[in-house]
Design an enzyme around this catalytic site. Sequence first.
Site, short mmCIF file in Angstrom:
data_model
loop_
_atom_site.label_atom_id
_atom_site.label_comp_id
_atom_site.label_asym_id
_atom_site.label_seq_id
_atom_site.Cartn_x
_atom_site.Cartn_y
_atom_site.Cartn_z
N HIS A 1 -28.29 -36.33 26.18
CA HIS A 1 -27.18 -35.47 26.61
C HIS A 1 -26.68 -35.90 27.99
O HIS A 1 -25.49 -35.90 28.26
CB HIS A 1 -27.63 -34.01 26.64
CG HIS A 1 -27.84 -33.46 25.26
ND1 HIS A 1 -27.06 -32.48 24.72
CD2 HIS A 1 -28.73 -33.79 24.30
CE1 HIS A 1 -27.45 -32.22 23.48
NE2 HIS A 1 -28.48 -33.00 23.21
N ASP B 1 -21.70 -29.48 28.11
CA ASP B 1 -22.53 -30.00 27.03
C ASP B 1 -22.33 -29.18 25.74
O ASP B 1 -22.12 -27.98 25.78
CB ASP B 1 -23.99 -29.91 27.47
CG ASP B 1 -24.94 -30.49 26.45
OD1 ASP B 1 -25.19 -31.69 26.54
OD2 ASP B 1 -25.40 -29.75 25.56
N THR C 1 -22.67 -34.80 21.48
CA THR C 1 -23.60 -35.91 21.75
C THR C 1 -24.06 -36.64 20.49
O THR C 1 -25.03 -37.37 20.52
CB THR C 1 -24.83 -35.38 22.51
OG1 THR C 1 -25.33 -34.26 21.77
CG2 THR C 1 -24.48 -34.94 23.91
N VAL D 1 -37.62 -47.40 29.67
CA VAL D 1 -37.08 -48.72 30.00
C VAL D 1 -35.56 -48.66 30.15
O VAL D 1 -34.94 -47.67 29.78
CB VAL D 1 -37.43 -49.75 28.90
CG1 VAL D 1 -38.92 -49.99 28.82
CG2 VAL D 1 -36.87 -49.32 27.55
N GLN E 1 -32.82 -49.50 28.48
CA GLN E 1 -32.54 -49.91 27.10
C GLN E 1 -31.33 -50.83 26.98
O GLN E 1 -31.31 -51.76 26.19
CB GLN E 1 -32.34 -48.66 26.23
CG GLN E 1 -32.02 -48.97 24.79
CD GLN E 1 -32.30 -47.80 23.89
OE1 GLN E 1 -33.43 -47.39 23.72
NE2 GLN E 1 -31.27 -47.26 23.29
N HIS F 1 -34.75 -44.60 16.17
CA HIS F 1 -34.79 -43.29 15.51
C HIS F 1 -33.41 -42.85 15.03
O HIS F 1 -33.30 -41.91 14.26
CB HIS F 1 -35.37 -42.25 16.47
CG HIS F 1 -34.52 -42.01 17.70
ND1 HIS F 1 -34.00 -43.02 18.46
CD2 HIS F 1 -34.12 -40.85 18.29
CE1 HIS F 1 -33.32 -42.50 19.47
NE2 HIS F 1 -33.37 -41.19 19.39
N TRP G 1 -27.80 -40.97 18.60
CA TRP G 1 -26.44 -41.50 18.58
C TRP G 1 -26.15 -42.42 19.77
O TRP G 1 -25.46 -43.42 19.65
CB TRP G 1 -25.43 -40.36 18.51
CG TRP G 1 -24.05 -40.86 18.26
CD1 TRP G 1 -22.98 -40.74 19.10
CD2 TRP G 1 -23.59 -41.57 17.10
NE1 TRP G 1 -21.88 -41.34 18.53
CE2 TRP G 1 -22.22 -41.84 17.31
CE3 TRP G 1 -24.20 -42.01 15.92
CZ2 TRP G 1 -21.45 -42.55 16.37
CZ3 TRP G 1 -23.42 -42.70 14.98
CH2 TRP G 1 -22.07 -42.96 15.22
N ASN G 2 -26.71 -42.08 20.94
CA ASN G 2 -26.46 -42.96 22.09
C ASN G 2 -27.07 -44.33 21.84
O ASN G 2 -26.46 -45.36 22.14
CB ASN G 2 -27.06 -42.36 23.36
CG ASN G 2 -26.39 -41.06 23.71
OD1 ASN G 2 -25.25 -41.05 24.14
ND2 ASN G 2 -27.07 -39.95 23.48
N SER G 3 -28.28 -44.34 21.31
CA SER G 3 -28.92 -45.62 21.03
C SER G 3 -28.08 -46.43 20.04
O SER G 3 -27.91 -47.63 20.18
CB SER G 3 -30.33 -45.41 20.45
OG SER G 3 -31.14 -44.83 21.43
N GLU H 1 -25.02 -47.82 21.78
CA GLU H 1 -25.41 -48.92 22.69
C GLU H 1 -25.69 -50.19 21.89
O GLU H 1 -25.36 -51.31 22.31
CB GLU H 1 -26.66 -48.50 23.48
CG GLU H 1 -26.36 -47.41 24.51
CD GLU H 1 -27.59 -46.62 24.95
OE1 GLU H 1 -28.72 -46.97 24.54
OE2 GLU H 1 -27.43 -45.64 25.71
BR1 BUP Z 1 -36.82 -43.95 24.96
C1 BUP Z 1 -35.46 -44.59 26.08
N1 BUP Z 1 -34.80 -45.98 27.87
O1 BUP Z 1 -36.94 -46.00 27.22
P1 BUP Z 1 -30.44 -41.02 22.08
C2 BUP Z 1 -34.18 -44.11 25.98
N2 BUP Z 1 -33.22 -44.59 26.84
O2 BUP Z 1 -32.66 -46.02 28.55
P2 BUP Z 1 -32.73 -39.17 22.25
C3 BUP Z 1 -33.52 -45.55 27.78
O3 BUP Z 1 -31.91 -42.65 26.49
P3 BUP Z 1 -31.94 -37.36 20.37
C4 BUP Z 1 -35.80 -45.55 27.07
O4 BUP Z 1 -30.53 -45.88 26.09
C5 BUP Z 1 -30.10 -43.58 25.31
O5 BUP Z 1 -28.98 -43.67 26.13
C6 BUP Z 1 -31.10 -44.68 25.65
O6 BUP Z 1 -30.45 -41.08 23.66
C7 BUP Z 1 -31.87 -44.05 26.77
O7 BUP Z 1 -31.75 -40.29 21.65
C8 BUP Z 1 -30.85 -42.30 25.63
O8 BUP Z 1 -30.50 -42.38 21.53
C9 BUP Z 1 -31.44 -41.66 24.40
O9 BUP Z 1 -29.24 -40.26 21.70
O10 BUP Z 1 -32.96 -38.19 21.15
O11 BUP Z 1 -32.12 -38.46 23.38
O12 BUP Z 1 -34.00 -39.77 22.44
O13 BUP Z 1 -31.28 -38.32 19.48
O14 BUP Z 1 -32.80 -36.40 19.68
O15 BUP Z 1 -31.01 -36.72 21.36
#
Ligand code: BUP
Length: 471
Positions: A18, A115, A138, A350, A352, A367, A370-372, A375
């Site tokens: 978020h 948010d 998000t 890390v 990412q 997993h 959505w952000n992952s 990216e």
């Molecule tokens: Br783990 C990790 N480094 O080691 P998502 C995550 N991230 O930069 P969420 C890192 O956190 P849900 C790490 O790049 C992304 O921007 C990653 O957001 C960063 O999933 C963010 O991918 C993670 O939307 O769970 O928040 O883990 O999907 O349940 O919101």
Amino acid sequence: VPEPAVHLAFLISAGMGHLNPALRLAAVFLRYGCKVTLITPKPTLSLAESNLISGFCSSFPQVTHIDFNLTPLDPTEVNSDDPFFLQYETIRRSVHLLSPILSSLSTSLSAFIVDVFLISPILSIAEKLFCPIYIYFTSSARMLYFIAYVSVLADSDSDAQPHPSTFIGDAVQIPGFTSPIPRSSVPPPFLLQGSNSFQRMIMEDSRKLLKLDGVFINSFEELEGEALGALNEGKVVRGLPPVYGIGPLMACEFESVDQGQRGSMSWILEWLDEQAEGSVVYVSLGSRTETRKEQIKDMALGLIECGYSFLWVVKLKKVDREEEEGLEDVLGSELMSKVREKGVVVKEFVDQMKILGHPAVGGFVSHGGWNSIIETVWEGVPILTWPQNGDQKITSEAIRMSGVGIWADEWGWGTEKVVKGKEIAKRIKEMMSNECLRVKAREMKEAAKKACGVGGSCEVIIKGLIEEWKR
Ligand code: BUP
């Protein structure tokens, strides 16, 4: 220096999924000369969040940062043991305290961007805000139309408080969209019988989407054209406010500012430098889900068997502040040394984006956060999704439909059953050797760059809104 004509306030909730998109969106508006006030709940839940907020504020000293002191929640009042949900609830119940903070701002607000999990509380103080209210969503556009439609389904039922599970049959067929959402992909809280706080929160907020002035979403036409079109043409729910696909929201300089805390990054990058192009599998199941101990051994076996080098980010606890146990305690020393022969394992948070952008990385087991996903699309890396909970099956469907990723849907939810190492190895090999996926991922990367380049969809939306707010 004259004050910028447009002043935006951002209100954040909890979790990196978020915080990251909110700060990236704020950075876009800053680039276009807007004044930004950032309101962040205090205390934050994870260390990763407080590090990122500090990085953002030191990169943009012109931003007014307001610590929003939360009123502690009595945990017995809320039926949940999820620290993230408890934090959302704490923030939601504190939002009424914002009015005096906002009225003390030196310039009036052109818009308030909050948010997605704060819709009802913010609307309850809307009259005191005197400005349009937007949310940043998000997840994917596919998830947004599920959320928007679920309240319509509920309202069309004859009972006063119908339970969504009573009307979700084998699939939710949403108007305006060709592919239904299978019941098995519906976020589990919506299918639980009986009262459930998360579901109640979403249902309450879903009904109020129509009262907002707009929704920002980290997606774009080439990736989710059908869903964005259906939402904006009123096919899903009539009267929805404009849905702005301003994605991909990209990583910014400020995210590297906290390198000090992400202490392990330099050796990781050095290790990646030594690997052949496209040869490494990056594995991370997000920042909010701890990988179950029963699954970790098979993950290790699968990674060893897949034949590729790997970079594996392991989380053994939901919240990073609680991370104590070592992986070796779980795997045992023999398996651990085999893991170390073939790859590297990291427990820390890390950077990412730096990993995904490294030429050695040839695929990402994610997993499906959505952000992952966004990216990964930005870097043109193929994805294999392994949904753990929440919206992640719906995002996995979105990504499979776009052609840039595969989804091991036979694995179910990651929190449900143990997937055998052999299965994991098989699917990783499929992702790493699939040429169509690679080509599509490269094409989508091009489309992503165009969407946020000069004259791209992001710029058109932002400039349009700035004009509107100036009027
Ligand atoms: Br783990 C990790 N480094 O080691 P998502 C995550 N991230 O930069 P969420 C890192 O956190 P849900 C790490 O790049 C992304 O921007 C990653 O957001 C960063 O999933 C963010 O991918 C993670 O939307 O769970 O928040 O883990 O999907 O349940 O919101």
